[in-house]
Design a protein around this motif. Structure first.
Motif, PDB file in Angstrom:
ATOM      1  N   GLU A   5       0.826  -1.216   0.000  1.00  0.00           N
ATOM      2  CA  GLU A   5       0.000   0.000   0.000  1.00  0.00           C
ATOM      3  C   GLU A   5       0.857   1.262   0.000  1.00  0.00           C
ATOM      4  OE1 GLU A   5      -3.513   1.805  -0.548  1.00  0.00           O
ATOM      5  OE2 GLU A   5      -3.258  -0.350  -0.390  1.00  0.00           O
ATOM      6  N   THR A   6       2.021   1.241   0.655  1.00  0.00           N
ATOM      7  CA  THR A   6       2.863   2.436   0.711  1.00  0.00           C
ATOM      8  C   THR A   6       3.539   2.727  -0.618  1.00  0.00           C
ATOM      9  OG1 THR A   6       4.712   1.140   1.549  1.00  0.00           O
ATOM     10  CG2 THR A   6       3.303   2.223   3.185  1.00  0.00           C
ATOM     11  N   GLN A   7       3.668   1.719  -1.484  1.00  0.00           N
ATOM     12  CA  GLN A   7       4.308   1.908  -2.777  1.00  0.00           C
ATOM     13  C   GLN A   7       3.311   2.258  -3.870  1.00  0.00           C
ATOM     14  OE1 GLN A   7       6.034  -2.035  -2.759  1.00  0.00           O
ATOM     15  NE2 GLN A   7       8.069  -1.138  -2.749  1.00  0.00           N
ATOM     16  N   ARG A   8       2.047   2.070  -3.618  1.00  0.00           N
ATOM     17  CA  ARG A   8       1.029   2.299  -4.644  1.00  0.00           C
ATOM     18  C   ARG A   8       0.583   3.758  -4.664  1.00  0.00           C
ATOM     19  NH1 ARG A   8      -3.483  -2.122  -5.189  1.00  0.00           N
ATOM     20  NH2 ARG A   8      -2.269  -3.492  -6.483  1.00  0.00           N
ATOM     21  N   THR A   9       0.046   4.161  -5.807  1.00  0.00           N
ATOM     22  CA  THR A   9      -0.581   5.465  -5.913  1.00  0.00           C
ATOM     23  C   THR A   9      -1.849   5.443  -5.067  1.00  0.00           C
ATOM     24  OG1 THR A   9       0.265   5.737  -8.143  1.00  0.00           O
ATOM     25  CG2 THR A   9      -1.595   7.118  -7.516  1.00  0.00           C
ATOM     26  N   MET A  10      -2.038   6.456  -4.268  1.00  0.00           N
ATOM     27  CA  MET A  10      -3.191   6.511  -3.382  1.00  0.00           C
ATOM     28  C   MET A  10      -4.419   6.989  -4.168  1.00  0.00           C
ATOM     29  SD  MET A  10      -1.831   5.345  -0.749  1.00  0.00           S
ATOM     30  CE  MET A  10      -3.126   5.496   0.430  1.00  0.00           C
ATOM     31  N   PRO A  11      -5.610   6.536  -3.763  1.00  0.00           N
ATOM     32  CA  PRO A  11      -6.835   6.948  -4.463  1.00  0.00           C
ATOM     33  C   PRO A  11      -7.001   8.468  -4.517  1.00  0.00           C
ATOM     34  CG  PRO A  11      -7.303   5.125  -3.002  1.00  0.00           C
ATOM     35  CD  PRO A  11      -5.890   5.536  -2.738  1.00  0.00           C
ATOM     36  N   GLU A  12      -6.573   9.162  -3.474  1.00  0.00           N
ATOM     37  CA  GLU A  12      -6.703  10.623  -3.467  1.00  0.00           C
ATOM     38  C   GLU A  12      -5.909  11.252  -4.605  1.00  0.00           C
ATOM     39  OE1 GLU A  12      -5.688   8.813  -0.761  1.00  0.00           O
ATOM     40  OE2 GLU A  12      -7.555   8.865   0.396  1.00  0.00           O
ATOM     41  N   ILE A  15      -7.729  10.593  -7.864  1.00  0.00           N
ATOM     42  CA  ILE A  15      -8.869  11.508  -7.999  1.00  0.00           C
ATOM     43  C   ILE A  15      -8.401  12.851  -8.535  1.00  0.00           C
ATOM     44  CG2 ILE A  15     -10.607  12.810  -6.696  1.00  0.00           C
ATOM     45  CD1 ILE A  15     -10.848  10.296  -4.889  1.00  0.00           C
ATOM     46  N   ILE A  16      -7.292  13.351  -8.013  1.00  0.00           N
ATOM     47  CA  ILE A  16      -6.758  14.641  -8.472  1.00  0.00           C
ATOM     48  C   ILE A  16      -6.368  14.557  -9.948  1.00  0.00           C
ATOM     49  CG2 ILE A  16      -4.804  16.233  -8.226  1.00  0.00           C
ATOM     50  CD1 ILE A  16      -4.891  15.543  -5.189  1.00  0.00           C
ATOM     51  N   ILE A  17      -5.685  13.484 -10.320  1.00  0.00           N
ATOM     52  CA  ILE A  17      -5.260  13.309 -11.713  1.00  0.00           C
ATOM     53  C   ILE A  17      -6.474  13.230 -12.635  1.00  0.00           C
ATOM     54  CG2 ILE A  17      -4.148  11.703 -13.316  1.00  0.00           C
ATOM     55  CD1 ILE A  17      -2.240  11.002 -10.938  1.00  0.00           C
ATOM     56  N   LEU A  18      -7.478  12.462 -12.243  1.00  0.00           N
ATOM     57  CA  LEU A  18      -8.683  12.335 -13.077  1.00  0.00           C
ATOM     58  C   LEU A  18      -9.478  13.638 -13.129  1.00  0.00           C
ATOM     59  CD1 LEU A  18      -9.743   8.748 -11.991  1.00  0.00           C
ATOM     60  CD2 LEU A  18      -8.917   9.443 -14.244  1.00  0.00           C
ATOM     61  N   SER A  26     -15.493   8.694  -7.216  1.00  0.00           N
ATOM     62  CA  SER A  26     -15.485   8.598  -5.762  1.00  0.00           C
ATOM     63  C   SER A  26     -14.198   7.899  -5.324  1.00  0.00           C
ATOM     64  CB  SER A  26     -16.698   7.789  -5.292  1.00  0.00           C
ATOM     65  OG  SER A  26     -16.546   6.433  -5.657  1.00  0.00           O
ATOM     66  N   PRO A  27     -13.867   7.971  -4.036  1.00  0.00           N
ATOM     67  CA  PRO A  27     -12.685   7.238  -3.552  1.00  0.00           C
ATOM     68  C   PRO A  27     -12.773   5.732  -3.821  1.00  0.00           C
ATOM     69  CG  PRO A  27     -13.362   8.851  -1.926  1.00  0.00           C
ATOM     70  CD  PRO A  27     -14.418   8.838  -2.991  1.00  0.00           C
ATOM     71  N   GLU A  28     -13.971   5.172  -3.716  1.00  0.00           N
ATOM     72  CA  GLU A  28     -14.141   3.751  -3.981  1.00  0.00           C
ATOM     73  C   GLU A  28     -13.888   3.439  -5.453  1.00  0.00           C
ATOM     74  OE1 GLU A  28     -16.551   5.641  -2.439  1.00  0.00           O
ATOM     75  OE2 GLU A  28     -16.119   4.980  -0.398  1.00  0.00           O
ATOM     76  N   ALA A  30     -12.029   5.237  -7.505  1.00  0.00           N
ATOM     77  CA  ALA A  30     -10.604   5.445  -7.746  1.00  0.00           C
ATOM     78  C   ALA A  30      -9.809   4.217  -7.300  1.00  0.00           C
ATOM     79  CB  ALA A  30     -10.115   6.693  -7.013  1.00  0.00           C
ATOM     80  N   THR A  31     -10.185   3.637  -6.170  1.00  0.00           N
ATOM     81  CA  THR A  31      -9.517   2.428  -5.683  1.00  0.00           C
ATOM     82  C   THR A  31      -9.706   1.281  -6.669  1.00  0.00           C
ATOM     83  OG1 THR A  31      -9.807   3.112  -3.385  1.00  0.00           O
ATOM     84  CG2 THR A  31      -9.408   0.767  -3.785  1.00  0.00           C
ATOM     85  N   ALA A  32     -10.914   1.120  -7.190  1.00  0.00           N
ATOM     86  CA  ALA A  32     -11.187   0.056  -8.156  1.00  0.00           C
ATOM     87  C   ALA A  32     -10.391   0.268  -9.438  1.00  0.00           C
ATOM     88  CB  ALA A  32     -12.678  -0.010  -8.460  1.00  0.00           C
ATOM     89  N   ILE A  33     -10.311   1.497  -9.904  1.00  0.00           N
ATOM     90  CA  ILE A  33      -9.546   1.813 -11.111  1.00  0.00           C
ATOM     91  C   ILE A  33      -8.072   1.487 -10.897  1.00  0.00           C
ATOM     92  CG2 ILE A  33      -8.714   3.716 -12.570  1.00  0.00           C
ATOM     93  CD1 ILE A  33     -11.534   5.005 -12.090  1.00  0.00           C
ATOM     94  N   LEU A  34      -7.530   1.902  -9.761  1.00  0.00           N
ATOM     95  CA  LEU A  34      -6.123   1.635  -9.473  1.00  0.00           C
ATOM     96  C   LEU A  34      -5.848   0.136  -9.362  1.00  0.00           C
ATOM     97  CD1 LEU A  34      -5.411   4.484  -6.919  1.00  0.00           C
ATOM     98  CD2 LEU A  34      -4.448   4.262  -9.217  1.00  0.00           C
TER      99      LEU A  34
END
Length: 51
Positions: A5-12, A15-18, A26-28, A30-34
């Motif tokens: 989790e610390t190496q991955r791009t965070m959902p937040e 969201i900013i990039i999108l 939504s955060p959920e 974004a998590t699914a997309i990642l």
């Protein structure tokens, strides 16, 4: 090879990039997309190692 989790791009950050492309998620979502993107990357890297 799934990153921790610390190496991955965070959902937040996703969201900013999108949002810069006028895509609202939504955060959920974004998590699914990642998660999907990391899955595709792992499949691609595994395929390259087989050649």
């Amino acid at each position: 090879m799934i990153k921790t989790e610390t190496q991955r791009t965070m959902p937040e950050k996703a969201i900013i990039i999108l949002n810069k492309q006028r895509i609202t998620v939504s955060p959920e979502e974004a998590t699914a997309i990642l998660n999907f993107m990391y899955l595709l990357a792992d499949i691609y890297l595994d395929r390259d190692n087989e050649v």
